[in-house]
Design a protein around this motif. Structure first.
Motif, PDB file in Angstrom:
ATOM      1  N   SER A 136      41.317  33.564  36.079  1.00  0.00           N
ATOM      2  CA  SER A 136      41.098  33.341  34.634  1.00  0.00           C
ATOM      3  C   SER A 136      40.626  34.614  33.931  1.00  0.00           C
ATOM      4  O   SER A 136      40.675  34.701  32.704  1.00  0.00           O
ATOM      5  CB  SER A 136      40.103  32.206  34.408  1.00  0.00           C
ATOM      6  OG  SER A 136      38.830  32.563  34.901  1.00  0.00           O
ATOM      7  N   THR A 137      40.219  35.602  34.709  1.00  0.00           N
ATOM      8  CA  THR A 137      39.828  36.903  34.156  1.00  0.00           C
ATOM      9  C   THR A 137      40.975  37.501  33.352  1.00  0.00           C
ATOM     10  O   THR A 137      40.749  38.249  32.398  1.00  0.00           O
ATOM     11  CB  THR A 137      39.457  37.868  35.306  1.00  0.00           C
ATOM     12  OG1 THR A 137      38.437  37.272  36.088  1.00  0.00           O
ATOM     13  CG2 THR A 137      38.997  39.209  34.799  1.00  0.00           C
ATOM     14  N   TYR A 138      42.208  37.140  33.716  1.00  0.00           N
ATOM     15  CA  TYR A 138      43.393  37.737  33.103  1.00  0.00           C
ATOM     16  C   TYR A 138      44.096  36.799  32.111  1.00  0.00           C
ATOM     17  O   TYR A 138      45.218  37.067  31.707  1.00  0.00           O
ATOM     18  CB  TYR A 138      44.355  38.197  34.214  1.00  0.00           C
ATOM     19  CG  TYR A 138      43.667  39.149  35.164  1.00  0.00           C
ATOM     20  CD1 TYR A 138      43.437  40.466  34.794  1.00  0.00           C
ATOM     21  CD2 TYR A 138      43.201  38.713  36.393  1.00  0.00           C
ATOM     22  CE1 TYR A 138      42.770  41.337  35.635  1.00  0.00           C
ATOM     23  CE2 TYR A 138      42.532  39.582  37.254  1.00  0.00           C
ATOM     24  CZ  TYR A 138      42.317  40.877  36.863  1.00  0.00           C
ATOM     25  OH  TYR A 138      41.649  41.746  37.691  1.00  0.00           O
ATOM     26  N   ASP A 139      43.422  35.727  31.715  1.00  0.00           N
ATOM     27  CA  ASP A 139      44.023  34.744  30.798  1.00  0.00           C
ATOM     28  C   ASP A 139      44.468  35.357  29.475  1.00  0.00           C
ATOM     29  O   ASP A 139      45.470  34.937  28.900  1.00  0.00           O
ATOM     30  CB  ASP A 139      43.054  33.592  30.518  1.00  0.00           C
ATOM     31  CG  ASP A 139      42.985  32.598  31.662  1.00  0.00           C
ATOM     32  OD1 ASP A 139      43.822  32.699  32.592  1.00  0.00           O
ATOM     33  OD2 ASP A 139      42.081  31.736  31.642  1.00  0.00           O
ATOM     34  N   GLN A 156      43.010  42.331  42.806  1.00  0.00           N
ATOM     35  CA  GLN A 156      44.408  42.353  43.236  1.00  0.00           C
ATOM     36  C   GLN A 156      44.903  40.924  43.497  1.00  0.00           C
ATOM     37  O   GLN A 156      45.983  40.534  43.043  1.00  0.00           O
ATOM     38  CB  GLN A 156      44.499  43.188  44.520  1.00  0.00           C
ATOM     39  CG  GLN A 156      45.719  43.994  44.703  1.00  0.00           C
ATOM     40  CD  GLN A 156      45.657  44.826  45.989  1.00  0.00           C
ATOM     41  OE1 GLN A 156      45.010  44.452  46.973  1.00  0.00           O
ATOM     42  NE2 GLN A 156      46.326  45.955  45.972  1.00  0.00           N
ATOM     43  N   ILE A 157      44.109  40.160  44.211  1.00  0.00           N
ATOM     44  CA  ILE A 157      44.475  38.778  44.531  1.00  0.00           C
ATOM     45  C   ILE A 157      44.493  37.929  43.260  1.00  0.00           C
ATOM     46  O   ILE A 157      45.418  37.141  43.034  1.00  0.00           O
ATOM     47  CB  ILE A 157      43.498  38.194  45.577  1.00  0.00           C
ATOM     48  CG1 ILE A 157      43.704  38.903  46.914  1.00  0.00           C
ATOM     49  CG2 ILE A 157      43.674  36.689  45.712  1.00  0.00           C
ATOM     50  CD1 ILE A 157      42.615  38.626  47.938  1.00  0.00           C
ATOM     51  N   ALA A 158      43.478  38.086  42.421  1.00  0.00           N
ATOM     52  CA  ALA A 158      43.365  37.285  41.196  1.00  0.00           C
ATOM     53  C   ALA A 158      44.524  37.561  40.243  1.00  0.00           C
ATOM     54  O   ALA A 158      45.069  36.626  39.643  1.00  0.00           O
ATOM     55  CB  ALA A 158      42.025  37.570  40.512  1.00  0.00           C
ATOM     56  N   ILE A 159      44.911  38.806  40.100  1.00  0.00           N
ATOM     57  CA  ILE A 159      45.983  39.130  39.159  1.00  0.00           C
ATOM     58  C   ILE A 159      47.336  38.629  39.687  1.00  0.00           C
ATOM     59  O   ILE A 159      48.177  38.178  38.913  1.00  0.00           O
ATOM     60  CB  ILE A 159      46.008  40.631  38.798  1.00  0.00           C
ATOM     61  CG1 ILE A 159      46.640  40.811  37.419  1.00  0.00           C
ATOM     62  CG2 ILE A 159      46.707  41.472  39.839  1.00  0.00           C
ATOM     63  CD1 ILE A 159      46.355  42.149  36.775  1.00  0.00           C
ATOM     64  N   ARG A 160      47.515  38.656  41.000  1.00  0.00           N
ATOM     65  CA  ARG A 160      48.737  38.074  41.583  1.00  0.00           C
ATOM     66  C   ARG A 160      48.793  36.576  41.304  1.00  0.00           C
ATOM     67  O   ARG A 160      49.846  36.028  40.974  1.00  0.00           O
ATOM     68  CB  ARG A 160      48.783  38.313  43.097  1.00  0.00           C
ATOM     69  CG  ARG A 160      49.249  39.671  43.475  1.00  0.00           C
ATOM     70  CD  ARG A 160      49.479  39.761  44.984  1.00  0.00           C
ATOM     71  NE  ARG A 160      49.189  41.097  45.436  1.00  0.00           N
ATOM     72  CZ  ARG A 160      48.407  41.423  46.451  1.00  0.00           C
ATOM     73  NH1 ARG A 160      47.839  40.492  47.174  1.00  0.00           N
ATOM     74  NH2 ARG A 160      48.198  42.674  46.774  1.00  0.00           N
ATOM     75  N   GLN A 161      47.646  35.925  41.449  1.00  0.00           N
ATOM     76  CA  GLN A 161      47.567  34.488  41.193  1.00  0.00           C
ATOM     77  C   GLN A 161      47.844  34.198  39.716  1.00  0.00           C
ATOM     78  O   GLN A 161      48.600  33.273  39.396  1.00  0.00           O
ATOM     79  CB  GLN A 161      46.184  33.951  41.588  1.00  0.00           C
ATOM     80  CG  GLN A 161      46.033  32.453  41.424  1.00  0.00           C
ATOM     81  CD  GLN A 161      46.965  31.673  42.322  1.00  0.00           C
ATOM     82  OE1 GLN A 161      47.218  32.056  43.453  1.00  0.00           O
ATOM     83  NE2 GLN A 161      47.486  30.565  41.820  1.00  0.00           N
ATOM     84  N   ALA A 162      47.259  34.978  38.823  1.00  0.00           N
ATOM     85  CA  ALA A 162      47.492  34.798  37.382  1.00  0.00           C
ATOM     86  C   ALA A 162      48.956  35.022  37.049  1.00  0.00           C
ATOM     87  O   ALA A 162      49.535  34.298  36.212  1.00  0.00           O
ATOM     88  CB  ALA A 162      46.607  35.756  36.592  1.00  0.00           C
TER      89      ALA A 162
END
Length: 125
Positions: A47-50, A111-117
């Motif tokens: 959600s950091t990249y929402d 890296q993981i979070a942005i791939r998920q987003a």
């Protein structure tokens, strides 16, 4: 007649002196610095990249990958240097060197979070 020297047995008074270098070696080896592979991953929410668009996330992903590569290279080079210092018994200098453990863990998490987003949004790589 010459008198032969008696062979020294293992209870020789020099034995304790041999323990000291072995103990120092064990301590130095156990205090070796971490390499990048020894560092975990921080939890970062996708959600950091929402608020970012797909193209912004793609750009941010490239920056994260570059920063991570630099941090890992720095950590690995620093670890080698610290290990050399430790083997040289200059541990005080080793403690003054900065680690990038937290940076690497955070960047890996990002890296993981942005791939998920990216997946959640259906962005095309």
């Amino acid at each position: 007649m010459t008198k032969r020297k008696k062979p020294q047995d293992s209870t020789d008074e020099r034995e304790p002196n041999m323990r000291i270098p072995m103990l120092i070696s064990a301590l130095l080896l156990s205090a070796c610095a971490k390499t990048a592979d020894d560092i975990g991953t921080a939890n970062v929410s996708s959600s950091t990249y929402d608020a970012l668009s797909c193209s912004q996330m793609k750009s941010r992903s490239r920056m994260i990958n570059e920063d991570l590569a630099k941090a890992e290279d720095s950590q690995n080079g620093g670890a080698q240097f610290e290990n050399l210092i430790m083997l040289g018994a200059l541990s005080g200098v080793s403690n003054a060197l900065s680690d990038t453990d937290e940076d690497i863990a955070t960047l890996r998490g990002e890296q993981i979070a942005i791939r998920q987003a990216f997946k959640e949004r259906g962005c095309v790589a």
